[in-house]
Write an enzyme that holds these catalytic residues in place. Sequence first.
Site, PDB file in Angstrom:
ATOM      1  N   ASN A   9      28.526  -8.238   5.395  1.00  0.00           N
ATOM      2  CA  ASN A   9      27.777  -6.861   5.303  1.00  0.00           C
ATOM      3  C   ASN A   9      26.465  -7.271   5.951  1.00  0.00           C
ATOM      4  OD1 ASN A   9      25.972  -4.614   4.800  1.00  0.00           O
ATOM      5  ND2 ASN A   9      25.487  -5.360   2.572  1.00  0.00           N
ATOM      6  N   HIS A  89      25.872   0.407  -2.821  1.00  0.00           N
ATOM      7  CA  HIS A  89      25.002  -0.897  -2.620  1.00  0.00           C
ATOM      8  C   HIS A  89      23.627  -0.867  -3.430  1.00  0.00           C
ATOM      9  CE1 HIS A  89      22.792  -4.460  -0.841  1.00  0.00           C
ATOM     10  NE2 HIS A  89      24.005  -4.749  -0.608  1.00  0.00           N
ATOM     11  N   GLU A  91      20.841  -1.823  -2.546  1.00  0.00           N
ATOM     12  CA  GLU A  91      19.649  -1.542  -1.851  1.00  0.00           C
ATOM     13  C   GLU A  91      19.779   0.205  -1.506  1.00  0.00           C
ATOM     14  OE1 GLU A  91      20.696  -4.038   1.452  1.00  0.00           O
ATOM     15  OE2 GLU A  91      19.832  -5.714   0.183  1.00  0.00           O
ATOM     16  N   GLU A 161      28.063  -7.270  -7.790  1.00  0.00           N
ATOM     17  CA  GLU A 161      26.631  -7.580  -7.021  1.00  0.00           C
ATOM     18  C   GLU A 161      25.343  -7.710  -7.939  1.00  0.00           C
ATOM     19  OE1 GLU A 161      27.283  -7.742  -2.424  1.00  0.00           O
ATOM     20  OE2 GLU A 161      26.246  -5.940  -3.049  1.00  0.00           O
ATOM     21  N   GLY A 167      20.127 -11.331  -1.864  1.00  0.00           N
ATOM     22  CA  GLY A 167      19.230 -11.747  -0.659  1.00  0.00           C
ATOM     23  C   GLY A 167      18.104 -12.633  -1.308  1.00  0.00           C
ATOM     24  N   SER A 205      23.906 -13.684  -2.332  1.00  0.00           N
ATOM     25  CA  SER A 205      23.788 -15.314  -2.106  1.00  0.00           C
ATOM     26  C   SER A 205      24.876 -16.128  -1.969  1.00  0.00           C
ATOM     27  CB  SER A 205      22.478 -15.716  -2.870  1.00  0.00           C
ATOM     28  OG  SER A 205      21.594 -14.865  -2.743  1.00  0.00           O
TER      29      SER A 205
HETATM   30  C1  PEP Z   1      24.737  -7.837   0.368  1.00  0.00           C
HETATM   31  O1  PEP Z   1      23.872  -7.163   0.811  1.00  0.00           O
HETATM   32  O2  PEP Z   1      25.702  -7.316  -0.279  1.00  0.00           O
HETATM   33  C2  PEP Z   1      24.625  -9.372  -0.089  1.00  0.00           C
HETATM   34  C3  PEP Z   1      25.404  -9.783  -0.843  1.00  0.00           C
HETATM   35  O3  PEP Z   1      23.536  -9.975   0.306  1.00  0.00           O
HETATM   36  P1  PEP Z   1      23.261 -11.413   0.274  1.00  0.00           P
HETATM   37  O4  PEP Z   1      24.621 -12.210   0.605  1.00  0.00           O
HETATM   38  O5  PEP Z   1      22.432 -11.791   1.438  1.00  0.00           O
HETATM   39  O6  PEP Z   1      22.758 -11.886  -0.995  1.00  0.00           O
END
Ligand code: PEP
Length: 248
Positions: A9, A89, A91, A161, A167, A205
């Site tokens: 992503n 997501h 975000e 997630e 992040g 992460s």
């Molecule tokens: C994401 O944005 O779906 C995600 C998992 O980000 P990160 O791997 O940077 O935590």
Amino acid sequence: MAQKLVVGNWKLNGSLAANDALLGGCVALVGVDMAVCVPFPYLAQVGSCLTGMALGAQTVSEFQSGAYTGEVSAEMLAEVGCRYVIVGHSERRTLFGENNVTVGRKTVAALRAGLVPIVCVGESLAEREAGQVMEVIGRQLDAVRECIGVQGLSRTVIAYEPVWAIGTGRAASADEAQEVHAGIRRWLAEHGAPAEEIRILYGGSVKADNAEALFAMPDVDGGLIGGASLVARDFMAICQAAMANGGG
Ligand code: PEP
């Protein structure tokens, strides 16, 4: 379970030159399914140079066509070669006002166009600390199921997630991820979906050094990778860890 799926992503990152450089360092591997979800303006560029990797977008309109300035329909994404689209997501939920209802509608739109929606679910830290993980995820999944039914669920990929892991550099441990993934699979089975056939990805992460342990878990069918998907060597190391643990 089929071989694992690793999806990058890219979020709001990239340029024509940077994309070329990044993709130049990525090769498709046999034994793992790979995809990248890129910003809309780069779909054509990235789609034209991917071999053995699938293309995806990061969100989609719930509408098909009409007076919806700024929106991009699922049909448009399919037409330019997308196979996947991320919906819900965290975000998008926290920064752009998406909720369980809109996520359900976007999932409908994706399926209507023949895309595979990657439906993101996950709890906040406060919800985890309050012991509400599966309650929150159950609500998120229920909203989607109400829109697409059990048949529709079987055509989705679910991404667990945890919001606190995205992040932040603080990934769920392999055991924490496994516990929730098993819970999601149980939820799917209890609602009549073919739970063993639906891929459940972990996102939050994931890095080269924790991917192996996460992908070794029996209910972790791959990963949704944010930051680490922007560095070719890291993304490839994560894909290799998935390949080494293929077959779920
Ligand atoms: C994401 O944005 O779906 C995600 C998992 O980000 P990160 O791997 O940077 O935590």
